[in-house]
Design an enzyme around this catalytic site. Structure first.
Site, PDB file in Angstrom:
ATOM      1  N   ASP A 178     -11.173 -92.023  86.548  1.00 26.66           N
ATOM      2  CA  ASP A 178     -10.549 -92.584  85.185  1.00 26.66           C
ATOM      3  C   ASP A 178     -10.035 -91.311  84.462  1.00 26.66           C
ATOM      4  OD1 ASP A 178     -10.660 -95.096  86.327  1.00 26.66           O
ATOM      5  OD2 ASP A 178     -12.501 -95.699  85.174  1.00 26.66           O
ATOM      6  N   ASP A 186     -23.338 -93.190  63.603  1.00 28.83           N
ATOM      7  CA  ASP A 186     -23.001 -92.206  64.309  1.00 28.83           C
ATOM      8  C   ASP A 186     -21.643 -92.287  64.472  1.00 28.83           C
ATOM      9  OD1 ASP A 186     -25.446 -91.632  64.236  1.00 28.83           O
ATOM     10  OD2 ASP A 186     -26.119 -92.171  66.215  1.00 28.83           O
ATOM     11  N   ALA A 218      -6.928-101.886  77.161  1.00 25.67           N
ATOM     12  CA  ALA A 218      -7.441-101.040  78.491  1.00 25.67           C
ATOM     13  C   ALA A 218      -8.324-100.022  78.410  1.00 25.67           C
ATOM     14  CB  ALA A 218      -5.744-100.326  78.715  1.00 25.67           C
ATOM     15  N   ALA A 277     -14.219 -98.939  78.282  1.00 25.54           N
ATOM     16  CA  ALA A 277     -14.907 -97.452  78.250  1.00 25.54           C
ATOM     17  C   ALA A 277     -15.805 -97.383  77.245  1.00 25.54           C
ATOM     18  CB  ALA A 277     -13.752 -96.605  78.197  1.00 25.54           C
TER      19      ALA A 277
END
Length: 252
Positions: free
Chosen positions: A41, A141, A149, A153
């Site tokens: 990817d 954090d 898309a 992830a």
């Protein structure tokens, strides 16, 4: 079909590149009709960024680890697979980041734009949506804005939502939010303009990043918006397109 092959530095990708170019040849970059990317990817994102503005579709074959944006690798009948492939069009995000020295950096992100603390202390961010202050202080954090898309992830790892590929929505997701306690983020229209202002920037430095490839340290503000004028064309085998993968990922 004139095919342009590209490959990552992974041994499997290099071996696949040798086999495929021997079998199908290697089209010149100026005359190619399609790009076949061999890798994972991360390499697919790299290939899409490199192909920007050329209008060429990109068909990925997995020679890496995850391969969410890739098709299964097979050397046989590649022209037939390309002819039958289904196309998905996606648009990136644009990032405009200003650092403490007044330098402005602009970059595009296909997956996400993220802000991350640079040091041991949590970041303090003020969040504006379309010019309206929505959070006067987000202690965390980090935070990110993800496209559909890119929603599986980094966004998904940070417990953000998976977005259908056809939705006109962006995900605003916090990483390890301390205040507001357990705040997970928001769903925003794709036309929304998100602005982060870094509070106590000297004491709590923050960096910004677009697709883990355009990093800016010591930012004081970051503006993120969709960039509909830029398009990327991804090709998938029938029945294994990005929309199906985004749905299927929610049931694994």
């Amino acid at each position: 079909m004139r095919i342009r092959f590209t490959a990552s530095k992974a041994p499997a990708a290099i071996a696949a590149y040798a086999a495929l170019t021997a079998a199908y040849g290697q089209a010149d970059a100026r005359t190619a009709e399609v790009i076949v990317a061999l890798g994972g990817d991360g390499f697919m994102l790299q290939t899409l960024h490199a192909a920007q503005g050329r209008g060429l579709p990109v068909y990925g074959m997995n020679c890496g680890t995850i391969g969410f944006l890739m098709n299964a690798y097979a050397a046989e009948d590649l022209p037939a697979r390309l002819a039958a492939a289904e196309e998905t069009v996606i648009h990136p995000l644009s990032m405009r980041a200003e650092n403490t020295r007044g330098k402005v950096t602009e970059a595009l992100a296909i997956n996400e734009v993220s802000l991350l603390r640079q040091g041991p202390q949590a970041a303090k961010l003020r969040v504006f949506i379309d010019g309206r202050e929505r959070l006067d202080e987000l202690v965390c954090d980090g935070a990110l804005v993800a496209t559909p898309a890119g929603s599986t992830a980094y966004n998904y790892s940070a417990h953000g939502p998976i977005l259908p590929i056809g939705s006109d929505v962006l995900a605003l997701t916090a990483m390890s939010a301390f205040r507001p306690r357990r705040w997970r983020g928001a769903l925003l229209p794709s036309a929304a303009v998100v602005r982060f202002e870094v509070l106590e920037a000297a004491k709590r430095p923050v960096m910004a990043d677009a697709d883990s490839r355009s990093s800016v340290r010591d930012v004081i503000s970051v503006e993120v918006r969709s960039e509909p004028s830029v398009t990327h064309r991804l090709m998938f085998d029938p029945g294994h397109g990005l929309e199906e993968r985004l749905i299927g990922e929610q049931f694994t």
